[in-house]
Design a protein around this motif. Structure first.
Motif, PDB file in Angstrom:
ATOM      1  N   SER A  50       0.839  -1.202   0.000  1.00  0.00           N
ATOM      2  CA  SER A  50       0.000   0.000   0.000  1.00  0.00           C
ATOM      3  C   SER A  50       0.874   1.252   0.000  1.00  0.00           C
ATOM      4  N   THR A  51       0.286   2.340  -0.406  1.00  0.00           N
ATOM      5  CA  THR A  51       1.001   3.613  -0.445  1.00  0.00           C
ATOM      6  C   THR A  51       1.505   3.996   0.934  1.00  0.00           C
ATOM      7  N   THR A  52       0.675   3.816   1.955  1.00  0.00           N
ATOM      8  CA  THR A  52       1.083   4.147   3.321  1.00  0.00           C
ATOM      9  C   THR A  52       2.271   3.297   3.750  1.00  0.00           C
ATOM     10  N   THR A  53       2.225   2.004   3.461  1.00  0.00           N
ATOM     11  CA  THR A  53       3.331   1.117   3.816  1.00  0.00           C
ATOM     12  C   THR A  53       4.605   1.535   3.100  1.00  0.00           C
ATOM     13  N   LEU A  55       5.401   4.533   2.067  1.00  0.00           N
ATOM     14  CA  LEU A  55       5.897   5.768   2.683  1.00  0.00           C
ATOM     15  C   LEU A  55       6.605   5.481   4.002  1.00  0.00           C
ATOM     16  N   VAL A  56       6.062   4.558   4.786  1.00  0.00           N
ATOM     17  CA  VAL A  56       6.696   4.189   6.056  1.00  0.00           C
ATOM     18  C   VAL A  56       8.054   3.539   5.800  1.00  0.00           C
ATOM     19  N   SER A  58      10.003   3.867   3.152  1.00  0.00           N
ATOM     20  CA  SER A  58      10.930   4.879   2.635  1.00  0.00           C
ATOM     21  C   SER A  58      11.429   5.793   3.756  1.00  0.00           C
ATOM     22  N   VAL A 131       5.386   6.205  -5.234  1.00  0.00           N
ATOM     23  CA  VAL A 131       4.233   6.766  -4.523  1.00  0.00           C
ATOM     24  C   VAL A 131       3.752   8.032  -5.214  1.00  0.00           C
ATOM     25  N   ARG A 134       1.853   7.062  -8.275  1.00  0.00           N
ATOM     26  CA  ARG A 134       0.501   6.619  -7.916  1.00  0.00           C
ATOM     27  C   ARG A 134      -0.408   7.821  -7.679  1.00  0.00           C
ATOM     28  N   ARG A 135       0.144   8.801  -7.006  1.00  0.00           N
ATOM     29  CA  ARG A 135      -0.655   9.980  -6.636  1.00  0.00           C
ATOM     30  C   ARG A 135      -1.101  10.763  -7.867  1.00  0.00           C
ATOM     31  N   SER A 138      -3.680   8.796  -9.960  1.00  0.00           N
ATOM     32  CA  SER A 138      -4.883   8.299  -9.297  1.00  0.00           C
ATOM     33  C   SER A 138      -6.124   8.802 -10.031  1.00  0.00           C
TER      34      SER A 138
END
Length: 172
Positions: A50-53, A55-56, A58, A131, A134-135, A138
């Motif tokens: 996931s995008t959140t994962t 970001l974490v 990175s 990421v 993706r943004r 979207s």
């Protein structure tokens, strides 16, 4: 593209870059092409997160790698290039000696292999790029005519150039 085509693209390009690096400089000196190629190969699996994962991961790489190398330098009192020698007698140092070249340039665990561009910081930047991609691609962004990917990239590029000029100007 399908998931399989994307994996094949990343894997093929990564392997080509690794091969070019080895043919160009030899197998004992790994530089930019190695870091980018290896990062592309790692992205085959990471891109599914996931995008959140992402970001974490990175953020952890960017913050954690600097902290780990700084901590090792503080503990050993040695420059990063001398860490392998300085830490060779420590019981806890085995894992660190194996990981350090992926965080900071240097020899790989006492071998002649010299990693001049570590993979993990490059991987962190590649993850951030993924990421960002993706943004801007979207569906909510594509539907909004004012925020097309091109517009987002143009505004981001100009903003970053202005920030660069300001930071460089303050640095004088």
């Amino acid at each position: 593209q399908s998931e399989r085509q994307l994996d094949r693209y990343l894997l093929t390009r990564g392997l080509i870059l690794l091969l070019l690096e080895i043919l160009w400089l030899g197998p004992l000196f790994l530089q930019v092409l190695y870091a980018i190629g290896f990062s592309m190969i790692l992205m085959c699996g990471l891109r599914r997160l996931s995008t959140t994962t992402l970001l974490v991961i990175s953020g952890a790489i960017l913050l954690g790698s600097e902290a780990a190398v700084s901590l090792a330098i503080t503990w050993s009192g040695q420059a990063p290039a001398d860490l392998a020698l300085a830490l060779s007698g420590e019981r806890w140092a085995g894992w660190f000696l194996a990981v350090t070249p992926f965080l900071h340039p240097g020899k790989f665990a006492g071998t002649p292999l010299d990693i001049l561009y570590p993979v993990l910081p490059w991987l962190a930047m590649m993850i951030l790029g993924w990421v960002f991609g993706r943004r801007i691609l979207s569906p909510s962004n594509v539907k909004n005519a004012e925020r097309t990917p091109e517009t987002v990239l143009l505004v981001s590029g100009i903003a970053l150039l202005v920030i660069f000029v300001l930071v460089r100007g303050l640095n004088d």
